[in-house]
Design a protein around this motif. Structure first.
Motif, PDB file in Angstrom:
ATOM      1  N   VAL A  33      48.678  35.146  36.653  1.00 12.73           N
ATOM      2  CA  VAL A  33      47.522  35.937  36.237  1.00 12.73           C
ATOM      3  C   VAL A  33      47.788  37.420  36.470  1.00 12.73           C
ATOM      4  N   PRO A  34      47.144  38.293  35.689  1.00 15.16           N
ATOM      5  CA  PRO A  34      47.307  39.732  35.899  1.00 15.16           C
ATOM      6  C   PRO A  34      46.869  40.140  37.299  1.00 15.16           C
ATOM      7  N   THR A  35      47.552  41.117  37.847  1.00 15.25           N
ATOM      8  CA  THR A  35      47.245  41.614  39.179  1.00 15.25           C
ATOM      9  C   THR A  35      47.582  43.095  39.263  1.00 15.25           C
ATOM     10  N   VAL A  36      46.910  43.795  40.153  1.00  9.13           N
ATOM     11  CA  VAL A  36      47.192  45.224  40.325  1.00  9.13           C
ATOM     12  C   VAL A  36      48.575  45.462  40.914  1.00  9.13           C
ATOM     13  N   ASN A  37      49.167  44.453  41.534  1.00  9.66           N
ATOM     14  CA  ASN A  37      50.509  44.570  42.117  1.00  9.66           C
ATOM     15  C   ASN A  37      51.592  44.029  41.202  1.00  9.66           C
ATOM     16  N   ALA A  38      51.374  44.096  39.914  1.00  6.54           N
ATOM     17  CA  ALA A  38      52.337  43.552  38.960  1.00  6.54           C
ATOM     18  C   ALA A  38      53.590  44.410  38.870  1.00  6.54           C
ATOM     19  N   THR A  39      54.664  43.782  38.486  1.00  2.00           N
ATOM     20  CA  THR A  39      55.912  44.480  38.204  1.00  2.00           C
ATOM     21  C   THR A  39      55.722  45.311  36.940  1.00  2.00           C
ATOM     22  N   LYS A  40      56.303  46.511  36.910  1.00  3.15           N
ATOM     23  CA  LYS A  40      56.154  47.424  35.768  1.00  3.15           C
ATOM     24  C   LYS A  40      57.522  47.704  35.163  1.00  3.15           C
ATOM     25  N   ILE A  41      57.593  47.555  33.836  1.00  4.89           N
ATOM     26  CA  ILE A  41      58.855  47.726  33.112  1.00  4.89           C
ATOM     27  C   ILE A  41      58.635  48.673  31.941  1.00  4.89           C
ATOM     28  N   TRP A  42      59.392  49.787  31.927  1.00  2.80           N
ATOM     29  CA  TRP A  42      59.330  50.730  30.810  1.00  2.80           C
ATOM     30  C   TRP A  42      60.100  50.159  29.620  1.00  2.80           C
ATOM     31  N   ILE A  43      59.631  50.470  28.418  1.00  8.16           N
ATOM     32  CA  ILE A  43      60.352  50.137  27.180  1.00  8.16           C
ATOM     33  C   ILE A  43      60.882  51.456  26.620  1.00  8.16           C
ATOM     34  N   THR A  44      62.185  51.537  26.400  1.00  9.60           N
ATOM     35  CA  THR A  44      62.770  52.773  25.875  1.00  9.60           C
ATOM     36  C   THR A  44      62.666  52.800  24.354  1.00  9.60           C
ATOM     37  N   GLN A  45      62.935  53.962  23.788  1.00  8.29           N
ATOM     38  CA  GLN A  45      62.869  54.119  22.339  1.00  8.29           C
ATOM     39  C   GLN A  45      63.851  53.191  21.623  1.00  8.29           C
ATOM     40  N   SER A  46      64.944  52.856  22.272  1.00  6.07           N
ATOM     41  CA  SER A  46      65.929  51.957  21.664  1.00  6.07           C
ATOM     42  C   SER A  46      65.587  50.480  21.901  1.00  6.07           C
ATOM     43  N   GLY A  47      64.478  50.210  22.612  1.00  4.63           N
ATOM     44  CA  GLY A  47      64.058  48.829  22.851  1.00  4.63           C
ATOM     45  C   GLY A  47      64.601  48.218  24.132  1.00  4.63           C
ATOM     46  N   LYS A  48      65.278  49.003  24.927  1.00  2.00           N
ATOM     47  CA  LYS A  48      65.804  48.512  26.208  1.00  2.00           C
ATOM     48  C   LYS A  48      64.716  48.571  27.273  1.00  2.00           C
ATOM     49  N   CYS A  49      64.968  47.898  28.385  1.00  2.00           N
ATOM     50  CA  CYS A  49      64.033  47.868  29.506  1.00  2.00           C
ATOM     51  C   CYS A  49      64.583  48.660  30.686  1.00  2.00           C
ATOM     52  N   LEU A  50      63.673  49.351  31.368  1.00  2.00           N
ATOM     53  CA  LEU A  50      63.991  50.024  32.622  1.00  2.00           C
ATOM     54  C   LEU A  50      62.954  49.580  33.641  1.00  2.00           C
TER      55      LEU A  50
END
Length: 92
Positions: A33-50
Motif C-alpha cells: 500500500v502507498p506510504t509516506v516512507n515510500a522509495t522514490k525513483i526519478w525518471i530521466t528524459q531518456s527513460g532511465k531510473c535514478l
C-alpha cells in the motif's frame, strides 16, 4: 494517488499533489500500500531510473528488478504523469 501498476506485491505510483512547483517526474514504490516512507525513483528524459532514496527499505536485488520494470515501462509512466499533471520536467 494515481497507481501506475503493481509488480511482485509492490505498488508503483505517484502522488496527486507533487508540490508546487511540480517536482521532476518520479515514482514512489512501496510494499502493498502507498506510504509516506515510500522509495522514490526519478525518471530521466531518456527513460532511465535514478534512485532518489530507498526509505521503504526494499532489498537491493528486488529494487534492481523493480527499477528494470520501471525503465521498461518508462514511456507509459511519462505519459500518465503528463496526462495527470499537464506538465513535465525531468531531473536530468
Amino acid at each position: 494517488m494515481p497507481q501506475i501498476f503493481r509488480v511482485a506485491g509492490y505498488i508503483v505510483y505517484f502522488w496527486s499533489n507533487e508540490n508546487e512547483p511540480l517536482e521532476p517526474i518520479h515514482v514512489h514504490v512501496s510494499d502493498g500500500v502507498p506510504t509516506v516512507n515510500a522509495t522514490k525513483i526519478w525518471i530521466t528524459q531518456s527513460g532511465k531510473c535514478l534512485l532518489c532514496h530507498n526509505n521503504s527499505k526494499i532489498p537491493n536485488r528486488v529494487l534492481r528488478d523493480l527499477m528494470d520494470v520501471i525503465e521498461a515501462r518508462s514511456k507509459d509512466i511519462i505519459e500518465q504523469w503528463y496526462d495527470f499533471h499537464n506538465e513535465i520536467r525531468f531531473y536530468c
